[in-house]
Design an enzyme around this catalytic site. Structure first.
Site, short mmCIF file in Angstrom:
data_model
loop_
_atom_site.label_atom_id
_atom_site.label_comp_id
_atom_site.label_asym_id
_atom_site.label_seq_id
_atom_site.Cartn_x
_atom_site.Cartn_y
_atom_site.Cartn_z
N PRO A 236 1.77 6.38 -8.07
CA PRO A 236 2.64 5.95 -9.18
C PRO A 236 2.16 6.51 -10.51
O PRO A 236 0.97 6.51 -10.80
CB PRO A 236 2.54 4.43 -9.16
CG PRO A 236 1.29 4.12 -8.42
CD PRO A 236 1.04 5.26 -7.49
N GLU A 237 3.08 7.00 -11.29
CA GLU A 237 2.77 7.45 -12.64
C GLU A 237 3.32 6.43 -13.64
O GLU A 237 3.87 5.41 -13.24
CB GLU A 237 3.35 8.86 -12.88
CG GLU A 237 2.66 9.90 -12.02
CD GLU A 237 2.92 11.33 -12.50
OE1 GLU A 237 3.33 11.51 -13.66
OE2 GLU A 237 2.71 12.26 -11.71
N HIS B 68 -2.62 -5.65 5.09
CA HIS B 68 -2.88 -5.09 3.75
C HIS B 68 -2.29 -5.90 2.61
O HIS B 68 -2.26 -5.44 1.48
CB HIS B 68 -2.41 -3.63 3.63
CG HIS B 68 -2.87 -2.74 4.75
ND1 HIS B 68 -4.21 -2.56 5.04
CD2 HIS B 68 -2.18 -2.01 5.66
CE1 HIS B 68 -4.30 -1.74 6.07
NE2 HIS B 68 -3.10 -1.39 6.48
N ARG C 259 -4.50 1.74 1.33
CA ARG C 259 -5.63 2.66 1.12
C ARG C 259 -6.70 2.06 0.19
O ARG C 259 -7.78 2.61 0.08
CB ARG C 259 -5.12 4.00 0.57
CG ARG C 259 -4.19 4.67 1.58
CD ARG C 259 -3.63 5.96 1.05
NE ARG C 259 -4.66 6.96 0.82
CZ ARG C 259 -4.42 8.17 0.31
NH1 ARG C 259 -3.20 8.50 -0.02
NH2 ARG C 259 -5.39 9.02 0.14
#
Ligand SMILES: [Zn+2]
Length: 283
Positions: free
Chosen positions: A2-3, A100, A119
């Site tokens: 994500p930016e 997760h 991750r």
């Protein structure tokens, strides 16, 4: 990954459920993400009211009425999911916990906010609100590209000192906050700037043009994210990553988007990252 626009979209998506609401319970299902969670995080969050949700660069900051600020970073693969929002915007049933789902916030308005990160490059921390800007993750970040401190004067000043390619300089978070690979490639394309040109050699005319282009690209992406939030009912409550259409990013070998340009988009590697550009439009 994500930016800035994606993080801003997530922040806006969280606002109806979290802003002004009390965290009645926080489930912290593991000791760490990228870094260990702060000591007694669940206890420190329980009973806290979220006064406001802010964003600094790619960090979401929830100021609490406990004089602490919860910092959330989505990392590479972090996702926030909202369920059961009582305001009627998001009417998803609370799902069962899935793999997760590392942190779950139960809000007093009935909403449940889940942070899932396979991750585990994401992060959460609790900072003193008064000194939050001095946190090591935030202290050295440059001005927000959508804020007033980002302007031609600033950009000219910082680029002048940089012997690196303009592409690399724009990714430097100490010069500008939150710009990532995708939006830098897009901005250089729109500005007609070759990504390999040294930052210090960019003319002031080009710098003047680059400032509104960077803002425009980010604002367009935020607007697209806002549209994706309207489809939230169908999206399973996942404040995730929507598909943008890019002009050069990830388009290696495709025709350049500029009308009448017959070149194909090229990919090169700069500082270990892929750069996509048109060799004709950005010569
Ligand atoms: Zn072209």
């Amino acid at each position: 990954m994500p930016e800035l626009p994606e993080v801003e979209t997530v922040r806006r998506g969280l606002e109806p459920s979290m802003s002004g609401a009390v965290i009645t319970r926080a489930d912290v299902n593991r000791p760490d993400l990228r870094w260990p969670f702060p000591d007694k995080m669940a206890e420190r969050l329980t009973g806290a009211r979220v006064l406001q949700l802010r964003r600094r660069s790619k960090y979401i900051l929830a100021d609490l009425d406990t004089t602490e600020t919860l910092l959330i970073h989505l990392g590479m693969s972090g996702r926030m999911t909202v369920s059961g929002d009582p305001l009627g915007q998001f009417v998803h049933e609370h799902p069962n916990l899935i793999k997760h789902d590392h942190v779950v916030f139960h809000m007093d308005n009935g909403a449940r906010v889940t942070f899932n990160d396979p991750r585990r490059f994401g992060a959460m921390d609790l900072l003193d609100t008064a000194t939050a800007e001095m946190h090591p993750l935030l202290a050295k970040i440059g001005p927000e590209p959508l804020g007033n401190d980002f302007n031609e004067t600033h950009l000219a000043k910082v680029l002048k000192t940089k012997n690196t390619p303009i592409k690399t300089a724009l990714l430097d978070q100490s010069l500008i906050a939150g710009l990532g690979n995708i939006y830098v490639c897009e901005a250089l394309f729109r500005a007609g700037l070759n990504p390999t040109v040294k930052a210090k050699d960019i003319t002031s005319k080009k710098i003047t043009a680059l400032v509104p282009i960077i803002r425009e690209i980010l604002l367009e992406a935020i607007e697209a994210g806002g549209s994706s939030l309207k489809d939230f009912r169908q999206a399973g409550g996942d404040l995730g990553y929507f598909q943008h259409s890019f002009r050069v990013y990830d388009r290696e070998g495709e025709n350049c988007a500029t009308p009448d340009c017959t070149s194909a988009v090229q990919r090169i590697t700069q500082s270990g990252r892929s750069t996509f550009f048109c060799p004709t439009c950005q010569s």
